[in-house]
Design an enzyme around this catalytic site. Structure first.
Site, short mmCIF file in Angstrom:
data_model
loop_
_atom_site.label_atom_id
_atom_site.label_comp_id
_atom_site.label_asym_id
_atom_site.label_seq_id
_atom_site.Cartn_x
_atom_site.Cartn_y
_atom_site.Cartn_z
N TYR A 54 -15.07 4.71 5.53
CA TYR A 54 -14.16 3.86 4.75
C TYR A 54 -14.72 2.44 4.54
CZ TYR A 54 -10.81 7.49 6.18
OH TYR A 54 -10.17 8.68 6.45
N HIS A 116 -15.93 13.69 11.07
CA HIS A 116 -15.18 13.52 9.82
C HIS A 116 -15.19 14.80 8.96
CE1 HIS A 116 -13.94 10.13 6.84
NE2 HIS A 116 -13.26 11.23 6.59
N1 LIG Z 1 -10.12 12.97 7.45
C1 LIG Z 1 -10.22 12.89 6.13
O1 LIG Z 1 -11.09 13.49 5.49
C2 LIG Z 1 -9.24 12.04 5.39
C3 LIG Z 1 -9.13 12.15 4.00
C4 LIG Z 1 -8.19 11.36 3.34
C5 LIG Z 1 -7.39 10.49 4.07
N2 LIG Z 1 -7.52 10.38 5.43
C6 LIG Z 1 -6.66 9.46 6.21
O2 LIG Z 1 -5.31 9.70 5.89
C7 LIG Z 1 -4.71 8.47 5.43
C8 LIG Z 1 -3.62 8.74 4.41
O3 LIG Z 1 -4.10 9.51 3.33
P1 LIG Z 1 -4.32 8.90 1.85
O4 LIG Z 1 -4.62 7.46 1.95
O5 LIG Z 1 -5.28 9.79 1.18
O6 LIG Z 1 -2.96 9.15 1.08
P2 LIG Z 1 -1.37 9.04 1.35
O7 LIG Z 1 -1.06 8.29 2.58
O8 LIG Z 1 -0.83 10.40 1.16
O9 LIG Z 1 -0.94 8.19 0.08
C9 LIG Z 1 -1.35 6.87 -0.09
C10 LIG Z 1 -0.97 6.41 -1.47
O10 LIG Z 1 0.45 6.41 -1.61
C11 LIG Z 1 0.90 5.08 -1.91
N3 LIG Z 1 2.14 4.85 -1.16
C12 LIG Z 1 2.27 4.77 0.19
N4 LIG Z 1 3.56 4.60 0.55
C13 LIG Z 1 4.27 4.57 -0.61
C14 LIG Z 1 5.64 4.39 -0.92
N5 LIG Z 1 6.55 4.20 0.04
N6 LIG Z 1 6.01 4.42 -2.20
C15 LIG Z 1 5.10 4.60 -3.20
N7 LIG Z 1 3.77 4.75 -2.98
C16 LIG Z 1 3.36 4.73 -1.70
C17 LIG Z 1 -0.23 4.14 -1.50
O11 LIG Z 1 -0.28 3.00 -2.29
P3 LIG Z 1 -0.12 1.49 -1.71
O12 LIG Z 1 -1.18 1.28 -0.65
O13 LIG Z 1 -0.33 0.65 -2.92
O14 LIG Z 1 1.28 1.41 -1.15
C18 LIG Z 1 -1.46 5.01 -1.74
O15 LIG Z 1 -1.84 4.93 -3.10
C19 LIG Z 1 -5.93 7.70 4.87
O16 LIG Z 1 -5.64 6.34 4.66
C20 LIG Z 1 -6.95 7.98 5.92
O17 LIG Z 1 -6.74 7.17 7.06
C21 LIG Z 1 -8.42 11.16 6.09
#
Ligand SMILES: NC(=O)c1ccc[n+]([C@@H]2O[C@H](COP(=O)([O-])OP(=O)(O)OC[C@H]3O[C@@H](n4cnc5c(N)ncnc54)[C@H](OP(=O)(O)O)[C@@H]3O)[C@@H](O)[C@H]2O)c1
Length: 243
Positions: A54, A116
């Site tokens: 990241y 990862h």
């Molecule tokens: N191990 C892996 O391969 C892997 C892959 C992907 C992700 N991850 C981890 O999982 C975490 C979460 O997954 P993700 O970031 O892909 O997606 P997510 O948490 O499912 O969604 C994040 C998105 O939703 C928006 N959001 C969050 N809360 C909201 C709300 N209450 N209302 C409206 N929009 C909202 C955020 O925008 P804003 O920030 O503008 O609010 C962002 O664009 C990552 O940050 C990372 O730490 C791991």
């Protein structure tokens, strides 16, 4: 189901308590990550999920340091996860690159270190490095991410420390039934990434109907569903009103 809050934990296979809900910081630059981590901790968050991939371990480290310095929390109150990047696989390389992660995070131990992605041909050697870090007390728990059942079985056959966690995509439209059944049978905690479907699940019409009925936001409905499914949930947001 029992009352859930930001301090609710689940027990890993080695007895370590892992929060059931935390903050993800993918696609967050260092400056924003630092501010988000400190503020989220002040709001009660007790788990942060980052990764070398990241590019924001340094920002997360600054955010944690600020929270420790202002007395918001002690080190032992926060559960910090990072991950081995694809280009860093292999026994010696993983051990060497771990030191960089710790330097950037400004920590002397990590709570959870994950592979990862399973780079074929290398992930078994990488796992041996994680076992060494675990035995040396550098990390409190070790696990994997994005492993299917077959690769998990390969890893587990030669492992001397069994994986505590598999972090995979999980949300209302990505159920991972086979993985979750396997994990439950082998005492592996499933942690769900993209719990809001990267934000896309928020406009799902069924979610909208349920939200309307219960006078909640779409995000509240989805996150409650994710947590009640028994999956550790790490939504990402940089907006304080969404914490
Ligand atoms: N191990 C892996 O391969 C892997 C892959 C992907 C992700 N991850 C981890 O999982 C975490 C979460 O997954 P993700 O970031 O892909 O997606 P997510 O948490 O499912 O969604 C994040 C998105 O939703 C928006 N959001 C969050 N809360 C909201 C709300 N209450 N209302 C409206 N929009 C909202 C955020 O925008 P804003 O920030 O503008 O609010 C962002 O664009 C990552 O940050 C990372 O730490 C791991």
């Amino acid at each position: 189901m029992a009352q859930l809050d930001l301090t609710s934990t689940i027990q890993l296979n080695n007895g370590v308590a892992m929060p059931r809900f935390g903050l993800g910081v993918w696609q967050t630059d260092n400056t924003t990550a630092a501010a988000s981590v400190t503020a989220a901790i002040r709001h009660g968050y007790r788990m942060i999920d980052t990764a070398k991939q990241y590019g924001n371990e340094a920002g997360v480290g600054r955010g944690l340091a600020a929270a420790f310095a202002d007395g918001s929390v002690r080190r032992q109150d926060v559960f910090v996860t990072s991950k081995v990047m694809n280009g860093d696989h292999g026994y010696e390389r993983t051990l060497a690159k771990f030191e960089g992660t710790m330097r950037r995070l400004q920590l002397d131990y990590l709570d959870l270190y994950l592979i990862h992605w399973p780079v074929d041909g290398l992930y078994v050697a990488t796992w041996r490095a994680l076992e060494k870090l675990y035995r040396d007390g550098r990390v409190r728990a070790i696990g994997v991410s994005n492993f299917d059942v077959q690769r998990l079985q390969v890893l587990m056959r030669s492992a001397t420390v069994q994986p505590a966690v598999n972090q995979v995509e999980f949300n209302p439209v990505m159920q991972e039934h086979e993985m979750r059944d396997f994990a439950a049978a082998h005492n592996i905690v499933v942690e769900g990434w993209s719990p809001l479907g990267g934000g896309q699940a928020l406009s799902n019409p069924v979610v909208g109907l349920i939200a309307q009925k219960h006078h909640k936001s779409a995000a509240q409905i989805i996150l409650r569903y994710d947590v009640q499914s028994g999956v550790v949930t790490i939504p990402k947001t940089v907006h304080e009103q969404r914490w």
